[in-house]
Structure formats: structure tokens, C-alpha cells
Design an enzyme around this catalytic site. Structure first.
Site, PDB file in Angstrom:
ATOM      1  N   CYS A   2       0.822  -1.211   0.000  1.00 44.56           N
ATOM      2  CA  CYS A   2       0.000   0.000   0.000  1.00 44.56           C
ATOM      3  C   CYS A   2       0.856   1.261   0.000  1.00 44.56           C
ATOM      4  CB  CYS A   2      -0.879   0.019   1.241  1.00 44.56           C
ATOM      5  SG  CYS A   2      -1.991  -1.378   1.328  1.00 44.56           S
ATOM      6  N   ARG A  27       6.204  -1.139  -5.899  1.00 40.42           N
ATOM      7  CA  ARG A  27       6.089  -1.889  -4.650  1.00 40.42           C
ATOM      8  C   ARG A  27       5.055  -2.996  -4.721  1.00 40.42           C
ATOM      9  NH1 ARG A  27       6.500   1.603   0.474  1.00 40.42           N
ATOM     10  NH2 ARG A  27       8.522   2.518   0.129  1.00 40.42           N
ATOM     11  N   TRP A  74      -2.798  -2.957  -1.527  1.00 37.33           N
ATOM     12  CA  TRP A  74      -2.423  -4.364  -1.622  1.00 37.33           C
ATOM     13  C   TRP A  74      -3.349  -5.071  -0.640  1.00 37.33           C
ATOM     14  CZ3 TRP A  74      -0.135  -8.108   1.660  1.00 37.33           C
ATOM     15  CH2 TRP A  74       0.400  -9.227   1.000  1.00 37.33           C
ATOM     16  N   ASN A  99      -2.806   2.678   5.158  1.00 35.48           N
ATOM     17  CA  ASN A  99      -1.854   1.555   5.049  1.00 35.48           C
ATOM     18  C   ASN A  99      -1.826   0.880   6.405  1.00 35.48           C
ATOM     19  OD1 ASN A  99      -1.185   2.606   2.584  1.00 35.48           O
ATOM     20  ND2 ASN A  99       0.920   3.168   3.119  1.00 35.48           N
ATOM     21  N   GLY A 100      -1.761  -0.454   6.407  1.00 31.58           N
ATOM     22  CA  GLY A 100      -1.662  -1.158   7.693  1.00 31.58           C
ATOM     23  C   GLY A 100      -2.870  -2.040   7.929  1.00 31.58           C
ATOM     24  N   GLU A 478      18.036 -19.238  -1.031  1.00 27.74           N
ATOM     25  CA  GLU A 478      17.750 -18.031  -1.810  1.00 27.74           C
ATOM     26  C   GLU A 478      17.421 -18.397  -3.261  1.00 27.74           C
ATOM     27  OE1 GLU A 478      16.948 -15.140  -1.439  1.00 27.74           O
ATOM     28  OE2 GLU A 478      17.606 -13.931  -3.126  1.00 27.74           O
ATOM     29  N   LYS A 482      13.896 -17.487  -5.102  1.00 28.95           N
ATOM     30  CA  LYS A 482      13.821 -16.742  -6.361  1.00 28.95           C
ATOM     31  C   LYS A 482      12.953 -17.487  -7.369  1.00 28.95           C
ATOM     32  CE  LYS A 482      14.830 -13.621  -5.380  1.00 28.95           C
ATOM     33  NZ  LYS A 482      15.401 -13.045  -4.201  1.00 28.95           N
ATOM     34  N   GLU A 485       9.196 -17.538  -6.368  1.00 31.59           N
ATOM     35  CA  GLU A 485       8.637 -16.188  -6.343  1.00 31.59           C
ATOM     36  C   GLU A 485       8.234 -15.703  -7.744  1.00 31.59           C
ATOM     37  OE1 GLU A 485      11.693 -13.531  -4.811  1.00 31.59           O
ATOM     38  OE2 GLU A 485      10.176 -12.325  -3.823  1.00 31.59           O
ATOM     39  N   HIS A 501      17.153 -37.808   5.071  1.00 31.53           N
ATOM     40  CA  HIS A 501      16.226 -37.771   6.214  1.00 31.53           C
ATOM     41  C   HIS A 501      14.807 -37.424   5.775  1.00 31.53           C
ATOM     42  CE1 HIS A 501      19.528 -38.369   8.950  1.00 31.53           C
ATOM     43  NE2 HIS A 501      20.175 -37.383   8.361  1.00 31.53           N
ATOM     44  N   LYS A 600       6.722  -5.280  -3.172  1.00 32.73           N
ATOM     45  CA  LYS A 600       8.140  -4.988  -2.999  1.00 32.73           C
ATOM     46  C   LYS A 600       8.466  -4.646  -1.552  1.00 32.73           C
ATOM     47  CE  LYS A 600      12.342  -4.357  -4.188  1.00 32.73           C
ATOM     48  NZ  LYS A 600      13.072  -5.640  -4.308  1.00 32.73           N
TER      49      LYS A 600
HETATM   50  C1  AGP Z   1      12.871 -11.178  -1.977  1.00 27.36           C
HETATM   51  O1  AGP Z   1      12.994 -11.558  -3.283  1.00 27.36           O
HETATM   52  C2  AGP Z   1      11.562 -10.877  -1.493  1.00 27.36           C
HETATM   53  N1  AGP Z   1      10.730 -10.238  -2.380  1.00 27.36           N
HETATM   54  C3  AGP Z   1      11.334 -10.686  -0.007  1.00 27.36           C
HETATM   55  O2  AGP Z   1      11.614 -11.919   0.580  1.00 27.36           O
HETATM   56  C4  AGP Z   1      12.113  -9.582   0.736  1.00 27.36           C
HETATM   57  O3  AGP Z   1      13.465  -9.886   0.784  1.00 27.36           O
HETATM   58  C5  AGP Z   1      11.525  -9.443   2.151  1.00 27.36           C
HETATM   59  O4  AGP Z   1      10.187  -9.040   2.054  1.00 27.36           O
HETATM   60  C6  AGP Z   1      12.290  -8.493   3.032  1.00 27.36           C
HETATM   61  O5  AGP Z   1      12.296  -7.206   2.524  1.00 27.36           O
HETATM   62  P1  AGP Z   1      13.319  -6.107   3.041  1.00 27.36           P
HETATM   63  O6  AGP Z   1      14.679  -6.560   2.687  1.00 27.36           O
HETATM   64  O7  AGP Z   1      12.919  -4.844   2.316  1.00 27.36           O
HETATM   65  O8  AGP Z   1      13.122  -6.003   4.523  1.00 27.36           O
END
Ligand code: AGP
Length: 605
Positions: A2, A27, A74, A99-100, A478, A482, A485, A501, A600
Site C-alpha cells: 500500500c 512496490r 495491496w 496503510n496497515g 535463496e 527466487k 517467487e 532424512h 516490494k
Molecule cells: C525477496 O525476493 C523478497 N521479495 C522478499 O523476501 C524480501 O526480501 C523481504 O520481504 C524483506 O524485505 P526487506 O529486505 O525490504 O526487509
């Protein structure tokens, strides 16, 4: 996530509001809207498409006004439909953006229904609008103050009322809000970035602040209702829209920007000196006996990588926790532990709340590793290290991650030196390796054509497994994040020794197994784990350091990385995983920079 923009001016401010929303678009959002005050009250336009569509509606509907608020939403409470899009009205007299999340909205909604208010949305926001309306007695500022005293949860709001034509009132608690100061006009936004081009003078509101914008000034009171003097900060224009250049997506551009971003982030100094982390860091580092790292998502994985560096190089005990878990768990605080928060945006709600929680528990030393110098996280910590990734637009974090790793390695080396665990020769060696990193990264980026060839294969899969060991296990995590996502392929990461395991049960020829294979002390162990996969018919896709001598074979596909890069190797090994996710997503035709359901900057809990 948002975003809020608001303005009081003597000119038509609709274009300023729309431009502000456009700057916040990256974002992530699923609806947007704008409201302005006219002689008969507020009027609005809302869209469940993009800001460009909203702009078209505004133009066609000749929406104009000198006082207005705007929002990108959002969805949290209620689907992304027009009725739930902000601004939300109360009885056509008041308009509000939020927002929130309001946690006690159900109780408040019942109370307000009892007073005759009709609810037309599923949002928690509508209770705030009606609540302020119900308390309005000719003074919007007073009504907002009275209303927020009844709210539980997190909010940043901007509100206007038909009887106060040159007023916008804002309030914040748990979500960021900044005031932009102009000449004969004033602005409000959830991020200074939204107001680039309109002003460079900002006041970053503090928790509990309420502000009133008028044509000739801004009034701010703190939580207690006392007039608050807040510092006016000059924030240089954030530059215009970031250009895509020759790239297809921002994510691809940002992957290729990593050599530059890392060059800019590596400390200029010829030594690992505590002063890199801010004034007084030397004293703080001498005081501490451990580290507690708090972060979310990709930033959490950089923390996990750092744990290996901090414990092996500096021999300092390090705990890494997901911020949203830490903030609600009963932990045992250690006031001698340095709390390190890691964040690209510096506005992630869970990480900010975890920081506050740690401070309330008595942790007095805090350090932010962050990409945004004006963010709440940097303002709320004692020490900071700014990464210089530059603006990251793609929702999938790439250059922010590798620059965080540079910052964290610098922290580990600095603490190692202070604790007498790094001699001059080692220090010079690590500095040299850091400086050589951009060139090494360029040679990894040159592997893109080979990775594209693999991505065709991956784009036809629905599942993938990522393996790594030791320092490279977080890199496997990571890589899996990626891929899921942006390509929506289900991906899991495991430390390779864990295969037997449980996850080995998943391995078939339909499940590609991506393996991060540096030439480190665990290589022989990793090779055995790879055999376990092959013995079950699994197909291995291995990023192997050249000096591992791992070569292509039946069911074994290898891309040769440069020679092993020692402790800094994770920074190189994550790059092909970023490229693999990127090209797989492209082959599947997803919206790479704005993947579904994600934002974002995650400014809600
Ligand atoms: C990463 O690709 C993500 N989109 C997400 O995990 C991100 O790293 C996370 O939301 C933390 O964000 P920040 O680094 O702005 O705190």
C-alpha cells in the site's frame, strides 16, 4: 504494497497525486484510487487495474481539485475489487486512505453499525473513516486524534473532510508517513520517493504523530498531544523514473548491475575499521559478546550466510531469526548482544516490529544494514551500514542481497580484527578479494547463455529441489525462493546432508535437483549426496567451481563457475541461481517484476 500520497495546494494537484502513485507502483498493488475535495464534498476515481487506467478515468471524468489524497492498495481485508479500493468515504463527507491493519475492526464495526453507519466494503479501513466521521465536531485534527486512540494495530492514514477545504490530516503508528514541505503547498506520503519532483524537504513523522497540512504550514503533535518539533531533512531528489535500458525486465537489469552495486558498497577505507558502521561503533563492538540478526525473506538468508562468517572469522556467537517469529516468541534477551536488522527497504513491518521488541526487551545496541538511508530502520538504530545497491524495482531482490552480503562480510571481518582474530596479512587478503569481486561477478554473468539453455528445461517442471552445504546452504534457500517467487514453480532447498532424512523420497526424473558445488571443505560430502540423487534417477543441475573437476555425465548437467572464491564464494554462487529463476520465469511468461500476490515493500504484518 500500500502507498499513500496527499497534497494541499493552490493548483490542481491531481497530476502530483497520480505521479506519486506511479512512483510507488513498483512496490506492488492490486487497486488504486484518488479523491479530491470539491464544493460539494469529495469525489473520487478508483481502479482495479494499473495507475495508468486510473489516470485515464481522472482525465475522462475531469477530476480536479486543490486538496486530495491517493492510494495504491495491496489487499489484506477484502478482495481487490472497486468497493474495497481506497479512498474510502464516510457519508460522502470524509475520504480516507490507509496503510496497515486494524486489529479491532470487527468490534469497532459493530459499534459503528449501532450508530447507524452502513458498511459498503469488506475493509478494516472503512471503520476508521466512519469512526472519524462519528467524532467530527468541526475539527478534523481533533476527530482524528480521538479516533486513533481507539485503534489497535498498525496504520498510516491521510484524511480530508468536505468542511475543511484546505486541510489534510495524517497519522502514523507502525506504518511510515512523511510530510513534504513546499512553498504555499504541502504534501504527505508513505515514502519520500512518491514526492520526488515536488519537494526535497521532508519531515519523517514518528510513531504516534498526528499532522495537519494546510496551505501555509504543517502542525504536528506527538502521541501525548504535545506540539512536536521534528527535524526538517533535505533529501536529494531520488532521480526520475529508473530506465530499463537494453534489458527486458528490471530484475535482469538489477542482476547485471551487481558488479557496480558491489563496487559502490565495498568500504573505501584500506582497513576494516569500526567507524564504517557509524560513530561509536568501536565502543559498541568492544561491549558485545554475541549477535542477534533479525530479518525477513531474502534479507534473512543474507543473515544466515553471515552467521557462518561471523562464527568462523570473528568467533562471535550469532543467532539469526525470522523477524515475524522473533517478535512473538518468548526469548531470553542478552543486553550484550548486538541486534542487527537487515532490510533492503528499511520499512518492512515485521523487521521494524522485531527491532522494537528487542529494544523493549533491553537490547541497547542495534545496527541496521539497509539500502535506504532515510528509512525508519536506519533512523531507529544506533549504528548503520548503507548498502549502495541503488533503487531496486523488481520485487525479487537481487542486487540488494549481494550488497547485504558485502556489508555483512565487512562486519564479520571488522569484528574479527577487533577480537584479534585477523592479522594484517589476512586483512589485506580479504580487502583484495572484496575489490576483485566485481570482476569475478562479471565472469559469472557471462554464463547467462548456458543458463538460458537450462531454463527451457526448467520452465516445463512444476517442482525443483535446491541443495547446498555449509556457507552455501543459505544460497540454495535463496535460489529456491527466487524460483518460486517469479516462476511459480514449487521449489524447496535443503542442506544436502538432510536429503536422506526425508526429501530423497521426492526425487524422480521429474524433479530437477539444483546443486551449489563450491570447491570447499564439504565438497566430498556433497559429491556423496549427489550420488544419492543419481542412484534414484534424479537429474542434477550443478553449478560447480572449475577446480572441483565435476564434469557433465549421464543425468549430471554442469555449469562451470570460476575457481573457488573462498569465504566470499556465496556472493558469486547466488548469481547463476538468480539468472536461472529469471530466465525460467521469462520462458513461462510470468510478470517477472511484479509477481502475483507479492509486493516490494511489505509494510503490513
Ligand atoms: C525477496 O525476493 C523478497 N521479495 C522478499 O523476501 C524480501 O526480501 C523481504 O520481504 C524483506 O524485505 P526487506 O529486505 O525490504 O526487509
Amino acid at each position: 504494497m500500500c502507498g499513500i500520497v496527499g497534497a494541499v495546494a493552490q493548483r490542481n494537484i491531481v497530476s502530483v497525486l497520480i505521479e506519486g502513485l506511479r512512483r510507488l507502483e513498483y512496490r506492488g498493488y492490486d487497486s488504486c484510487g484518488v479523491a479530491v475535495l470539491g464544493a460539494r464534498g469529495p469525489s473520487r476515481a478508483r481502479s482495479v487495474a494499473r495507475v495508468a487506467d486510473l489516470e485515464g478515468q481522472v482525465r475522462d471524468g475531469h477530476l480536479e481539485g486543490v486538496t486530495g489524497i491517493a492510494h495504491t492498495r495491496w489487499a489484506t481485508h477484502g478482495a481487490p475489487v472497486t468497493d474495497n479500493a481506497h479512498p474510502i468515504f464516510s457519508r460522502d463527507a470524509l475520504a480516507l486512505v490507509h496503510n496497515g491493519i486494524i486489529e479491532n475492526y470487527e468490534t469497532l464495526r459493530e459499534m459503528l453499525r449501532g450508530k447507524g453507519y452502513e458498511f459498503v466494503s469488506q475493509t478494516d479501513t472503512e471503520v476508521i473513516a466512519h469512526l472519524i466521521h462519528s467524532l467530527y465536531r468541526g475539527d478534523l485534527f481533533a476527530a482524528v486524534r480521538e479516533a486513533i486512540a481507539q485503534l489497535h494495530g498498525a496504520y498510516a492514514i491521510a484524511v480530508l473532510h468536505k468542511d475543511q477545504p484546505h486541510t489534510v490530516v495524517g497519522a502514523r503508528q507502525g506504518s511510515p508517513l512523511v510530510v513534504g514541505l513546499g512553498d504555499g503547498e504541502n504534501f504527505l506520503a508513505s515514502d519520500a520517493l512518491a514526492l520526488a519532483g515536488s519537494t526535497e524537504r521532508f519531515i519523517f513523522l514518528e510513531e504516534g504523530d498526528v499532522c495537519e497540512l494546510s496551505l501555509d504550514g504543517v502542525r504536528i503533535v506527538d502521541r501525548q498531544g504535545e506540539a512536536a518539533q521534528r527535524e526538517v531533512r533535505q533529501v536529494a531528489a531520488y532521480g526520475g523514473a529508473v530506465e530499463l535500458g537494453p534489458y527486458r525486465h528490471f530484475m535482469q537489469k538489477e542482476i547485471f548491475e551487481q558488479p557496480r552495486a558491489i563496487t559502490d558498497t565495498i568500504p573505501q577505507a584500506d582497513a576494516f575499521d569500526a567507524s564504517i558502521f557509524g560513530e561509536g561503533a568501536g565502543q559498541v563492538f568492544a561491549d558485545i559478546d554475541s549477535l542477534l540478526i533479525l530479518a525477513c525473506g531474502t534479507s534473512y538468508y543474507s543473515g544466515l550466510t553471515a552467521k557462518y562468517w561471523l562464527e568462523s572469522l570473528a568467533k562471535i556467537p550469532t543467532q539469526v531469526e525470522i523477524a515475524s517469529e522473533y517478535r512473538y516468541r518468548e526469548s531470553v534477551p542478552n543486553p550484550k548482544s548486538l541486534v542487527v536488522v537487515i532490510s533492503q527497504s528499511g520499512e518492512t513491518a515485521d523487521t521494524l516490529a522485531a527491532l522494537k521488541h528487542a529494544q523493549e526487551l533491553g537490547h541497547k545496541h542495534t545496527l541496521a544494514i539497509c539500502n535506504v538511508g532515510t528509512s525508519a530502520m536506519v533512523r531507529q538504530t544506533e549504528l548503520s551500514f548503507l548498502t549502495h545497491a541503488g533503487r531496486e524495482i523488481g520485487v525479487a531482490s537481487t542486487k540488494a542481497f549481494t550488497t547485504q552480503l558485502v556489508a555483512l562480510f565487512t562486519l564479520a571481518a571488522t569484528l574479527a580484527k577487533l577480537r584479534g582474530r585477523l592479522n594484517d596479512e589476512q586483512e589485506a587478503g580479504y580487502l583484495k578479494q572484496l575489490r576483485h569481486l566485481p570482476a569475478a561477478l562479471n565472469s559469472v554473468l557471462a554464463l547467462e547463455p548456458q543458463i538460458i539453455a537450462w531454463s527451457e528445461e526448467f520452465s516445463r517442471k512444476e517442482h525443483a529441489l535446491f541443495l547446498g552445504r555449509g556457507l552455501h546452504y543459505p544460497i540454495a534457500l535463496e535460489g529456491a525462493l527466487k524460483l518460486k517467487e517469479i516462476s511459480y514453480i514449487h521449489a524447496e532447498a535443503y542442506p544436502a546432508g538432510e536429503l536422506k532424512h526425508g526429501p530423497l523420497a521426492l526425487v524422480t526424473e521429474a524433479m530437477p535437483v539444483v546443486t551449489v558445488a563450491p570447491n570447499d571443505a564439504l565438497l566430498e560430502k556433497l559429491k556423496s549426496n549427489m550420488q544419492e540423487v543419481r542412484a534414484r534417477g534424479g537429474e542434477l543441475y550443478v553449478f560447480a567451481d572449475t577446480d572441483t573437476k565435476i564434469v557433465n555425465g549421464e543425468g549430471l548437467h554442469v555449469i562451470r563457475m570460476p575457481e573457488h572464491y573462498g569465504l566470499l564464494s556465496p556472493i558469486l554462487h547466488v548469481v547463476p541461481l538468480q539468472l536461472l529463476a529469471y530466465h525460467t520465469a521469462c520462458a513461462r511468461g510470468t510478470d517477472v517484476d511484479k509477481p502475483r500476490n507479492l509486493a516490494k515493500s511489505v509494510t503490513v504484518e
